[in-house]
Enzyme design. Structure first.
Site, mmCIF file in Angstrom:
data_model
loop_
_atom_site.group_PDB
_atom_site.id
_atom_site.type_symbol
_atom_site.label_atom_id
_atom_site.label_comp_id
_atom_site.label_asym_id
_atom_site.label_seq_id
_atom_site.Cartn_x
_atom_site.Cartn_y
_atom_site.Cartn_z
ATOM 1 N N GLY A 36 0.841 -1.202 0.000
ATOM 2 C CA GLY A 36 0.000 0.000 0.000
ATOM 3 C C GLY A 36 0.876 1.252 0.000
ATOM 4 N N HIS A 37 1.867 1.270 0.899
ATOM 5 C CA HIS A 37 2.785 2.422 0.942
ATOM 6 C C HIS A 37 3.528 2.568 -0.387
ATOM 7 C CE1 HIS A 37 2.867 1.288 5.412
ATOM 8 N NE2 HIS A 37 2.297 2.470 5.368
#
Ligand code: PAF
Length: 279
Positions: A36-37
């Site tokens: 996600g990051h």
């Protein structure tokens, strides 16, 4: 990739780089980076000239009985992942840098901070708002990137930026999911094998909502009851499961465009959140 630990250095570097290169993209994180990051960093790279990733497990957004101490930390691993994704500067401040002795200032985004997660985590968004505001002042980003998985956080940050006339564009990007639908999160690390197996039920319940809405059902109570039945079957404790308006996070009776279906639930000792936005 440069690693910067002090506010002074970060501020003067941002100042310099902004003049030299142009736009700065900031991806604020609490570390233990996941896909996600990385998706946020990659998008920032497309949009901006210089990419700053901050890693700071912010104590003021954790309640006393919460997981601040055991929150996963691995700076070496994070450094490698951030560098591989194209980060130019890794900003890793200490608690002393961020909250020196005698620190007193907080920001509370009224109306929004006490809803959804704010009910069981009353000080959480006050801590999020102040650390994000401080990071904006330190890094001076042109754009800042956040995931839709933390929808309430994103909405609160956008409101803070609007209300305080902050000169930064806040960009929300889609939730990244594992193959079985579980939203990626650093807290998934806490799950036992058995818990990990049942965790995708949150997404399955949200998908049930989507299917019902797609086939014409718009009564929130009816739709949420079906979703709840799916979750409680696997003995997960629901914190909340709600259909809310995207702008003020108030419950809606009828599900329509821009209704946020949001869930928080306890799987053993781990509290997970997820949501979908009705398009
Ligand atoms: O979403 C997070 O990881 C944190 O809440 C944030 C935005 C980095 C602030 O500490």
């Amino acid at each position: 990739m440069k690693v910067i630990k002090t506010i002074k250095k970060m501020q003067s570097l941002s100042h310099h780089e902004k003049e030299l290169r142009g736009t700065i993209g900031l991806v604020p994180t609490m570390g233990y980076l996941h896909s996600g990051h990385i998706s946020l960093v990659k998008r920032a790279k497309k949009d901006c000239d210089l990419i700053v990733v901050s890693i700071y497990v912010n104590p003021t957004q954790f309640g006393e009985s919460e997981d601040y101490k055991r929150y996963p930390r691995d700076l070496e691993r994070d450094g490698k992942l951030a560098k591989a994704a194209g980060t130019d500067i890794l900003f890793v401040p200490s608690n002393k840098e961020i909250y020196p002795d005698g620190y007193h200032t907080y920001i509370r985004v009224e109306e929004l901070s006490g809803k959804l997660c704010g009910i069981s985590r009353p000080i959480h968004f006050r801590g999020v708002a102040i650390i994000v505001a401080k990071l904006f002042n330190i890094v001076k980003p042109t754009r800042a990137y956040f995931g839709w998985k933390d929808a309430q956080q994103l909405i609160i940050i956008k409101k803070m930026v609007e209300d305080l006339n902050m000169d930064v564009e806040v960009i929300g990007l889609p939730t990244v999911r594992e193959k079985d639908g579980l939203a990626v999160s650093s807290r998934n690390e806490y799950l036992s094998k058995k818990e990990r197996k049942i965790a995708p039920v949150l997404y399955q319940a949200l998908q049930k909502v989507k299917r019902m809405v797609d086939s014409g059902e718009n009564n929130s109570a009816k739709v949420l009851k079906e979703a709840e039945d799916i979750i409680i079957k696997v003995k997960i404790k629901i914190d909340y499961l709600k259909a809310v308006n995207l702008t003020d996070l108030k419950d809606v009776k009828k599900i329509e465009k821009n209704t946020l279906i949001a869930v928080a639930a306890w799987i053993g000792g781990t509290r997970l959140i997820d949501n979908i936005l009705i398009k």
